[in-house]
Design a protein around this motif. Structure first.
Motif, PDB file in Angstrom:
ATOM      1  N   PRO A  34     -10.090  16.580  -7.761  1.00  0.00           N
ATOM      2  CA  PRO A  34     -10.757  15.586  -6.915  1.00  0.00           C
ATOM      3  C   PRO A  34      -9.720  14.895  -6.033  1.00  0.00           C
ATOM      4  CG  PRO A  34     -10.495  14.742  -9.150  1.00  0.00           C
ATOM      5  CD  PRO A  34     -10.045  16.165  -9.176  1.00  0.00           C
ATOM      6  N   GLU A  35      -9.906  14.962  -4.730  1.00  0.00           N
ATOM      7  CA  GLU A  35      -8.943  14.366  -3.804  1.00  0.00           C
ATOM      8  C   GLU A  35      -9.652  13.609  -2.693  1.00  0.00           C
ATOM      9  OE1 GLU A  35      -5.037  17.274  -4.177  1.00  0.00           O
ATOM     10  OE2 GLU A  35      -6.523  17.724  -2.621  1.00  0.00           O
ATOM     11  N   ILE A  36      -8.926  12.672  -2.114  1.00  0.00           N
ATOM     12  CA  ILE A  36      -9.426  11.847  -1.012  1.00  0.00           C
ATOM     13  C   ILE A  36      -8.448  11.976   0.147  1.00  0.00           C
ATOM     14  CG2 ILE A  36      -9.900   9.478  -0.255  1.00  0.00           C
ATOM     15  CD1 ILE A  36     -10.500   8.885  -3.283  1.00  0.00           C
ATOM     16  N   VAL A  37      -8.961  12.137   1.361  1.00  0.00           N
ATOM     17  CA  VAL A  37      -8.110  12.167   2.552  1.00  0.00           C
ATOM     18  C   VAL A  37      -8.441  10.953   3.412  1.00  0.00           C
ATOM     19  CG1 VAL A  37      -9.706  13.676   3.852  1.00  0.00           C
ATOM     20  CG2 VAL A  37      -7.294  13.532   4.518  1.00  0.00           C
ATOM     21  N   THR A  38      -7.401  10.332   3.972  1.00  0.00           N
ATOM     22  CA  THR A  38      -7.568   9.178   4.845  1.00  0.00           C
ATOM     23  C   THR A  38      -6.825   9.408   6.155  1.00  0.00           C
ATOM     24  OG1 THR A  38      -5.673   8.112   3.740  1.00  0.00           O
ATOM     25  CG2 THR A  38      -7.878   7.498   2.986  1.00  0.00           C
ATOM     26  N   GLY A  39      -7.433   8.956   7.244  1.00  0.00           N
ATOM     27  CA  GLY A  39      -6.805   9.021   8.563  1.00  0.00           C
ATOM     28  C   GLY A  39      -6.736   7.631   9.152  1.00  0.00           C
ATOM     29  N   SER A  40      -5.592   7.295   9.767  1.00  0.00           N
ATOM     30  CA  SER A  40      -5.357   5.910  10.172  1.00  0.00           C
ATOM     31  C   SER A  40      -4.846   5.791  11.600  1.00  0.00           C
ATOM     32  CB  SER A  40      -4.339   5.286   9.212  1.00  0.00           C
ATOM     33  OG  SER A  40      -3.869   4.043   9.681  1.00  0.00           O
ATOM     34  N   ARG A  41      -4.957   4.576  12.110  1.00  0.00           N
ATOM     35  CA  ARG A  41      -4.402   4.252  13.420  1.00  0.00           C
ATOM     36  C   ARG A  41      -2.887   4.381  13.432  1.00  0.00           C
ATOM     37  NH1 ARG A  41      -6.169  -1.464  15.279  1.00  0.00           N
ATOM     38  NH2 ARG A  41      -8.177  -0.388  15.511  1.00  0.00           N
ATOM     39  N   ASP A  42      -2.259   4.337  12.255  1.00  0.00           N
ATOM     40  CA  ASP A  42      -0.794   4.454  12.212  1.00  0.00           C
ATOM     41  C   ASP A  42      -0.310   5.879  12.479  1.00  0.00           C
ATOM     42  OD1 ASP A  42      -1.185   5.885   9.850  1.00  0.00           O
ATOM     43  OD2 ASP A  42      -0.449   4.303   8.536  1.00  0.00           O
ATOM     44  N   GLY A  43      -1.251   6.810  12.733  1.00  0.00           N
ATOM     45  CA  GLY A  43      -0.887   8.170  13.110  1.00  0.00           C
ATOM     46  C   GLY A  43      -0.742   9.134  11.956  1.00  0.00           C
TER      47      GLY A  43
END
Length: 271
Positions: free
Chosen positions: A131-140
């Motif tokens: 089980p994994e989670i991916v996150t994308g951010s404004r920090d690039g």
């Protein structure tokens, strides 16, 4: 000329007025309940749990958090737990037990800036592997997290030295059809789309669709990559055939604008 009744229609089943800015909405798996995530006017986060009863949305619980909540997913949890993972405006990744939401069951300062998008895999009986989670951010950066591992991402994808930092607007898991294979697709504010192969820990493919990428999603997470859809500013969507990758041209695709400016003006007058 087709009649109005022959055109695809969306019928509102229930409506609910909100007094805050809504950023995300998720069905609680295998239930008639849904979650609304957003930001109150005073700058705090709001999480509302509703249940659909006889055509009405009934508010079951409202929880206020210190920071506005931008996005959420159930994709990395089991059907028994149904934990919600969220990303907030200051870069925190939190996982909540909705039965006791006062304190997160997992919390980490994942990014330096707002988490724009989040996705999960390996939960809900969908997709193989951890089980994994991916996150994308404004920090690039794009980061992959295993909730069983505290504080540190299992993968950290960031611009190389000398490359400009781009705002990541959207992320999605795919190709999780066995224990080894898994990819992450990310879309950015400048129109870039990047496909990261988590098996080889490398950038597998990249392209640009010219306008900011609002959303990317695979047709299914738990099969060999088949189709990827990407939507962009200016009302355009692109569908990529992910079954065959050309060594230099990448993946074949088709694109279409949902409505032209003239059609949008006509519909505005019609409505």
């Amino acid at each position: 000329m087709s009649s109005v009744s022959e055109r695809p229609q969306v019928v509102a089943h229930a409506q609910q007025a909100l007094n805050y800015t809504l950023f995300d909405c998720k069905w609680v798996p295998r239930s008639a309940r849904l979650l609304c995530l957003g930001s109150a006017a005073r700058g705090t986060g709001i999480l509302q749990l509703y249940e659909l009863r006889s055509g009405r949305l009934v508010l079951l619980r409202e929880i206020e958090k210190p920071k506005p909540i931008k996005c959420g997913t159930f994709g990395a949890t089991s059907l028994q737990q149904r934990y919600l993972a969220t990303g907030d405006f200051v870069g925190n990744l939190n996982i909540w037990n909705l039965e006791a939401p006062e304190t997160p069951v997992y919390s980490v300062k994942g990014h330096k800036e707002i988490i724009n998008s989040i996705d999960g895999v390996g939960g809900l009986g969908i997709g193989e592997g951890a089980p994994e989670i991916v996150t994308g951010s404004r920090d690039g950066t794009v980061k992959v997290w295993d909730p069983r591992q505290k504080d540190t991402p299992v993968v950290n994808m960031e611009p190389a030295d000398g490359e400009s930092k781009r705002d990541c607007w959207t992320v999605a898991f795919g190709n999780a059809y066995n224990q080894e294979e898994r990819v992450v697709c990310a879309g950015y504010d400048n129109g870039d789309i990047k496909l990261f192969d988590l098996k080889t820990m490398s950038l597998r493919w990249e392209t640009s669709i010219k306008n900011g990428v609002c959303s990317v999603e695979f047709d299914r997470k738990d099969v060999n990559m088949n189709k990827l859809v990407a939507t962009s500013l200016e009302g355009k969507f692109h569908v990529f055939d992910m079954r065959t990758q050309h060594p230099t041209k990448g993946f074949a695709s088709v694109s279409e604008k949902v409505w032209s400016d003239r059609e949008l003006l006509s519909k505005r007058h019609t409505f």
